[in-house]
Write an enzyme that holds these catalytic residues in place. Structure first.
Site, mmCIF file in Angstrom:
data_model
loop_
_atom_site.group_PDB
_atom_site.id
_atom_site.type_symbol
_atom_site.label_atom_id
_atom_site.label_comp_id
_atom_site.label_asym_id
_atom_site.label_seq_id
_atom_site.Cartn_x
_atom_site.Cartn_y
_atom_site.Cartn_z
ATOM 1 N N ASN A 51 0.702 -1.092 0.079
ATOM 2 C CA ASN A 51 -0.143 0.097 0.031
ATOM 3 C C ASN A 51 0.889 1.171 0.026
ATOM 4 O OD1 ASN A 51 -1.729 1.925 0.313
ATOM 5 N ND2 ASN A 51 -2.384 1.355 2.401
ATOM 6 N N TRP A 52 0.974 1.944 -1.156
ATOM 7 C CA TRP A 52 1.999 2.799 -1.338
ATOM 8 C C TRP A 52 1.398 4.334 -0.737
ATOM 9 C CZ3 TRP A 52 3.604 2.068 -7.180
ATOM 10 C CH2 TRP A 52 4.338 0.770 -7.234
ATOM 11 N N LYS A 53 0.085 4.244 -0.187
ATOM 12 C CA LYS A 53 -0.427 5.394 0.475
ATOM 13 C C LYS A 53 -0.104 6.842 -0.703
ATOM 14 C CE LYS A 53 0.130 3.196 4.812
ATOM 15 N NZ LYS A 53 0.442 3.351 6.087
ATOM 16 N N HIS A 92 -9.271 1.357 5.396
ATOM 17 C CA HIS A 92 -7.812 1.618 6.011
ATOM 18 C C HIS A 92 -8.038 2.526 7.009
ATOM 19 C CE1 HIS A 92 -3.761 2.557 6.479
ATOM 20 N NE2 HIS A 92 -3.156 1.428 6.035
ATOM 21 N N GLU A 114 -6.340 4.901 8.120
ATOM 22 C CA GLU A 114 -6.110 6.340 7.627
ATOM 23 C C GLU A 114 -7.350 6.870 7.289
ATOM 24 O OE1 GLU A 114 -2.456 5.476 5.563
ATOM 25 O OE2 GLU A 114 -1.485 5.033 7.346
ATOM 26 N N GLU A 164 -4.871 -4.750 10.957
ATOM 27 C CA GLU A 164 -3.583 -3.744 11.200
ATOM 28 C C GLU A 164 -3.849 -2.951 12.525
ATOM 29 O OE1 GLU A 164 -1.776 -2.610 6.844
ATOM 30 O OE2 GLU A 164 -3.565 -1.198 7.630
ATOM 31 N N GLY A 174 3.417 2.315 10.754
ATOM 32 C CA GLY A 174 4.282 3.304 10.355
ATOM 33 C C GLY A 174 5.107 3.734 11.655
ATOM 34 N N SER A 187 4.262 -2.184 10.208
ATOM 35 C CA SER A 187 5.539 -2.063 10.311
ATOM 36 C C SER A 187 6.253 -3.510 9.907
ATOM 37 C CB SER A 187 5.967 -1.865 11.833
ATOM 38 O OG SER A 187 5.846 -0.496 12.102
ATOM 39 N N GLY A 205 2.992 -1.035 4.094
ATOM 40 C CA GLY A 205 3.260 0.351 3.770
ATOM 41 C C GLY A 205 4.608 0.600 3.515
ATOM 42 N N GLY A 206 5.172 1.313 4.377
ATOM 43 C CA GLY A 206 6.762 1.923 4.403
ATOM 44 C C GLY A 206 7.578 0.991 3.428
HETATM 45 O O1 LIG Z 1 -1.471 -0.550 4.856
HETATM 46 C C1 LIG Z 1 -0.336 -0.691 5.278
HETATM 47 C C2 LIG Z 1 -0.154 -0.216 6.724
HETATM 48 O O2 LIG Z 1 -0.862 0.941 7.047
HETATM 49 C C3 LIG Z 1 1.171 -0.565 7.297
HETATM 50 O O3 LIG Z 1 2.051 0.622 7.334
HETATM 51 P P1 LIG Z 1 3.533 0.392 7.483
HETATM 52 O O4 LIG Z 1 3.806 -0.738 6.987
HETATM 53 O O5 LIG Z 1 4.217 1.777 7.084
HETATM 54 O O6 LIG Z 1 3.619 0.060 9.255
#
Ligand SMILES: O=C[C@H](O)COP(=O)(O)O
Length: 257
Positions: free
Chosen positions: A10-12, A96, A98, A168, A174, A214, A235-236
């Site tokens: 998920n590149w946000k 999600h 967010e 999650e 994050g 994470s 994510g990151g």
């Molecule tokens: O969609 C992915 C999640 O929000 C996890 O993000 P993260 O891997 O940066 O903690």
């Protein structure tokens, strides 16, 4: 029951269309040969069409990060499931944390979106998870149960069987703070038991449950080795080819053939 693991990036709100295209070209090379893991990328909307062009016929699937539930109409700023299906999306991330935190997404909204996505042949990746306050108050199970009940309300059992549910914990997103494999397993097992209660054993055996929060190459194997964790929503660490491909390879190694 053998469930194929699914790793989704998920590149946000990261990567321009040209950066996204370059990334998936490199990812195709870096993950070639891992044939026991389903790989999905979820770029921002402007990158979906060019990335779909690169991925056409490829083993890497495409996801959107959100959508609206109507097929079309006067809904400024929204994108419909019909549009996503036409450009080649296979998945759509819904609910999600967010979206819940910053854009008022509710379980009821996610439920409407899930129905609409399924109606157009898209597979929802439905996100659930508790906040730190909720976890510390011992309310994790209650919160996640309510989210699952709300988000999946009324869906047919065979549709639920094909879904992906991403667990999650909000406090792990994050932050560099990962849920322990045992904690992630405990909640994932609860989710599967709840799906069995609500939709039957077959749906529970088939539905895939991802962990998110994470995830990185170093902690992937321990998470994926848990019996009820079938992949990761990343994510990151999905923003760099090296770390994302590392997670994919670790997953392939953990599940074997
Ligand atoms: O969609 C992915 C999640 O929000 C996890 O993000 P993260 O891997 O940066 O903690």
């Amino acid at each position: 029951m053998v469930r194929q693991p699914i790793i989704a990036g998920n590149w946000k709100m990261y990567k321009t269309p040209s950066e996204a295209v370059e990334f998936v070209r490199r990812l195709q090379e870096a993950s070639a040969g891992v044939d026991n893991v389903e790989i999905v990328v979820a770029p921002p909307f402007p990158a979906l069409v060019p990335v779909a062009g690169v991925l056409a016929g490829s083993f890497i699937g495409l996801a959107a990060q959100n959508m609206f539930w109507e097929a079309e109409g006067a809904f400024t700023g929204e994108v419909s499931p019909v549009m996503l299906a036409e450009i080649g999306c296979r998945y759509v991330i819904l609910g999600h944390s967010e979206r819940r935190q910053y854009f008022g997404e509710t379980d009821a909204n996610v439920n409407r979106k899930a129905w609409a996505a399924l109606d157009r042949g898209l597979v929802p990746i439905v996100c659930v998870g508790e906040s730190l306050d909720e976890r510390e108050a011992g309310r994790t199970e209650k919160v996640v149960t309510a989210q699952i009940q709300g988000c999946l309300a009324g869906l047919p059992a065979d549709a639920v069987a094909g879904l992906v549910i991403a667990y999650e914990p909000v406090w792990a997103i994050g932050t560099g703070r990962t849920a322990s494999p045992a904690d992630a397993q405990e909640v994932s097992a609860r989710i599967r038991a709840l799906v069995a209660e609500l939709f039957g054993r077959e749906a529970a055996d088939r539905v895939r449950i991802q962990y998110g929060g994470s995830v990185k190459p170093e902690n992937t194997r321990a998470l994926i080795s848990q019996p009820d964790i079938d992949g990761a929503l990343v994510g990151g660490a999905s923003l760099k080819v090296e770390s994302f491909a590392g997670i994919i390879r670790e997953t392939g190694g953990a599940v074997g053939r």
